[in-house]
Write a protein that holds these residues in place. Structure first.
Motif, mmCIF file in Angstrom:
data_model
loop_
_atom_site.group_PDB
_atom_site.id
_atom_site.type_symbol
_atom_site.label_atom_id
_atom_site.label_comp_id
_atom_site.label_asym_id
_atom_site.label_seq_id
_atom_site.Cartn_x
_atom_site.Cartn_y
_atom_site.Cartn_z
ATOM 1 N N GLY A 68 -2.781 14.882 -1.084
ATOM 2 C CA GLY A 68 -2.827 14.701 -2.540
ATOM 3 C C GLY A 68 -2.022 15.762 -3.262
ATOM 4 O O GLY A 68 -1.320 15.470 -4.237
ATOM 5 N N HIS A 69 -2.102 17.006 -2.784
ATOM 6 C CA HIS A 69 -1.322 18.084 -3.393
ATOM 7 C C HIS A 69 0.173 17.847 -3.190
ATOM 8 O O HIS A 69 0.978 18.040 -4.099
ATOM 9 N N LEU A 70 0.564 17.414 -1.978
ATOM 10 C CA LEU A 70 1.981 17.143 -1.722
ATOM 11 C C LEU A 70 2.511 16.008 -2.589
ATOM 12 O O LEU A 70 3.669 16.028 -3.015
ATOM 13 N N ALA A 71 1.700 15.001 -2.868
ATOM 14 C CA ALA A 71 2.131 13.879 -3.711
ATOM 15 C C ALA A 71 2.146 14.251 -5.195
ATOM 16 O O ALA A 71 2.789 13.572 -5.996
ATOM 17 N N SER A 72 1.498 15.356 -5.565
ATOM 18 C CA SER A 72 1.386 15.761 -6.968
ATOM 19 C C SER A 72 2.697 16.329 -7.505
ATOM 20 O O SER A 72 3.666 16.522 -6.773
ATOM 21 N N ALA A 73 2.675 16.661 -8.797
ATOM 22 C CA ALA A 73 3.850 17.230 -9.459
ATOM 23 C C ALA A 73 4.243 18.586 -8.877
ATOM 24 O O ALA A 73 5.388 19.024 -9.042
ATOM 25 N N ASP A 74 3.348 19.260 -8.167
ATOM 26 C CA ASP A 74 3.696 20.538 -7.531
ATOM 27 C C ASP A 74 4.732 20.359 -6.430
ATOM 28 O O ASP A 74 5.476 21.290 -6.116
ATOM 29 N N PHE A 75 4.766 19.170 -5.808
ATOM 30 C CA PHE A 75 5.690 18.932 -4.702
ATOM 31 C C PHE A 75 6.520 17.674 -4.961
ATOM 32 O O PHE A 75 7.496 17.727 -5.692
ATOM 33 N N PHE A 76 6.153 16.535 -4.377
ATOM 34 C CA PHE A 76 6.980 15.332 -4.451
ATOM 35 C C PHE A 76 6.967 14.649 -5.814
ATOM 36 O O PHE A 76 7.875 13.898 -6.133
ATOM 37 N N ASP A 77 5.926 14.881 -6.613
ATOM 38 C CA ASP A 77 5.791 14.208 -7.909
ATOM 39 C C ASP A 77 5.973 12.700 -7.724
ATOM 40 O O ASP A 77 6.805 12.051 -8.361
ATOM 41 N N ALA A 78 5.174 12.143 -6.818
ATOM 42 C CA ALA A 78 5.297 10.737 -6.430
ATOM 43 C C ALA A 78 5.132 9.776 -7.603
ATOM 44 O O ALA A 78 5.727 8.697 -7.597
ATOM 45 N N ALA A 79 4.385 10.145 -8.619
ATOM 46 C CA ALA A 79 4.214 9.264 -9.782
ATOM 47 C C ALA A 79 5.543 9.038 -10.495
ATOM 48 O O ALA A 79 5.811 7.932 -10.984
ATOM 49 N N ASN A 80 6.376 10.060 -10.572
ATOM 50 C CA ASN A 80 7.667 9.954 -11.253
ATOM 51 C C ASN A 80 8.839 9.748 -10.306
ATOM 52 O O ASN A 80 9.911 9.309 -10.735
ATOM 53 N N HIS A 81 8.657 10.088 -9.040
ATOM 54 C CA HIS A 81 9.716 9.967 -8.024
ATOM 55 C C HIS A 81 9.109 9.320 -6.778
ATOM 56 O O HIS A 81 8.852 10.008 -5.784
ATOM 57 N N PRO A 82 8.879 8.003 -6.848
ATOM 58 C CA PRO A 82 8.153 7.333 -5.760
ATOM 59 C C PRO A 82 8.906 7.275 -4.433
ATOM 60 O O PRO A 82 8.281 7.062 -3.395
ATOM 61 N N ASN A 83 10.218 7.490 -4.448
ATOM 62 C CA ASN A 83 10.997 7.412 -3.214
ATOM 63 C C ASN A 83 11.928 8.596 -3.063
ATOM 64 O O ASN A 83 12.435 9.125 -4.047
ATOM 65 N N MET A 84 12.141 9.001 -1.822
ATOM 66 C CA MET A 84 13.273 9.856 -1.510
ATOM 67 C C MET A 84 14.234 8.966 -0.738
ATOM 68 O O MET A 84 13.792 8.072 0.001
ATOM 69 N N THR A 85 15.519 9.156 -0.950
ATOM 70 C CA THR A 85 16.504 8.268 -0.336
ATOM 71 C C THR A 85 17.603 9.073 0.350
ATOM 72 O O THR A 85 17.856 10.226 0.006
ATOM 73 N N PHE A 86 18.234 8.416 1.301
ATOM 74 C CA PHE A 86 19.390 8.989 1.985
ATOM 75 C C PHE A 86 20.412 7.879 2.141
ATOM 76 O O PHE A 86 20.082 6.780 2.582
ATOM 77 N N LYS A 87 21.667 8.176 1.779
ATOM 78 C CA LYS A 87 22.764 7.228 1.959
ATOM 79 C C LYS A 87 23.901 7.964 2.658
ATOM 80 O O LYS A 87 24.428 8.950 2.141
#
Length: 176
Positions: A68-87
Motif C-alpha cells: 500500500g505504501h509503494l502504491a501511494s504518492a510516496d512511491f509509485f502514485d498509482a492513482a495518478n500514474h497507473p502504469n509504468m511503460t518501456f518502449k
C-alpha cells in the motif's frame, strides 16, 4: 525465423525487483499485472519492436502495508500514474542470443532512457502445438531519477530504502 507478433504469456512470465533495505538486506517484490507488445524474430532481436506496460498498483512484496505504501504518492502514485511503460528504441546484439535493449522507461510521469541485458532463451512447442519463445532481462534503475525519493534516515547512519532497484524479467510469449 521471420518477424512475427508474439503474445505475452503472463502465467509463465514474471516481473521482479529487489532493493536494499536498511543498508543490510534486500527486499524482493513482483508485479502481478503486466503486458507486452512484441514483434520480433526471436533469433535476431535487432529489428524487434518491444513495448511493455506494468500496472503499478499490482506491486506485491508479500506485505500488504508495504505494498500500500509503494502504491501511494510516496512511491509509485498509482492513482495518478497507473502504469509504468518501456518502449525499445534500439537493440544491439552483444553475443549469440544476447542483446542490450535500450528504450524509454516512463515511471511516475518521468521518462528516462534505460538499457537492459536481454537473453533469448529458446523456442519450442507446447503440448497443444503453440509455438513459444522465452526471454530473460536484467538491469537496474535509480528510483530517485523517477521522483521516487521517499526515505527515512537511520539512527545508525544511512537510509531505510536504497536508490538502486535491480530488475529481473522472465518472459514467455506465444506466436500469434
Amino acid at each position: 525465423m521471420t518477424k512475427s507478433n508474439w503474445i505475452l504469456d503472463a502465467a509463465h512470465s514474471s516481473v521482479d525487483f529487489s532493493v536494499r533495505h536498511m543498508m543490510i538486506a534486500n527486499v524482493k517484490g513482483t508485479f502481478n499485472s503486466f503486458n507486452a507488445t512484441i514483434e520480433a524474430d526471436p533469433t535476431d532481436l535487432t529489428t524487434a519492436s518491444i513495448e511493455f506496460a506494468i500496472e503499478t498498483a499490482s506491486v506485491d512484496t508479500r506485505n500488504q502495508d508495504r505494498d500500500g505504501h509503494l502504491a501511494s504518492a510516496d512511491f509509485f502514485d498509482a492513482a495518478n500514474h497507473p502504469n509504468m511503460t518501456f518502449k525499445a528504441t534500439s537493440i544491439e546484439k552483444t553475443d549469440d542470443g544476447e542483446y542490450n535493449v535500450t528504450g524509454d522507461l516512463t515511471l511516475r510521469g518521468v521518462t528516462k532512457q534505460e538499457t537492459f541485458a536481454v537473453s533469448f532463451e529458446g523456442t519450442g512447442k507446447d503440448p497443444w502445438g503453440n509455438e513459444k519463445a522465452g526471454f530473460s532481462a536484467t538491469g537496474s534503475i535509480n528510483r530517485s531519477d523517477y521522483g521516487l525519493v521517499w526515505n527515512a534516515a537511520l539512527e545508525t547512519g544511512g537510509v531505510l530504502v536504497g536508490d538502486k532497484v535491480k530488475i529481473n524479467l522472465q518472459i514467455q510469449a506465444a506466436k500469434a
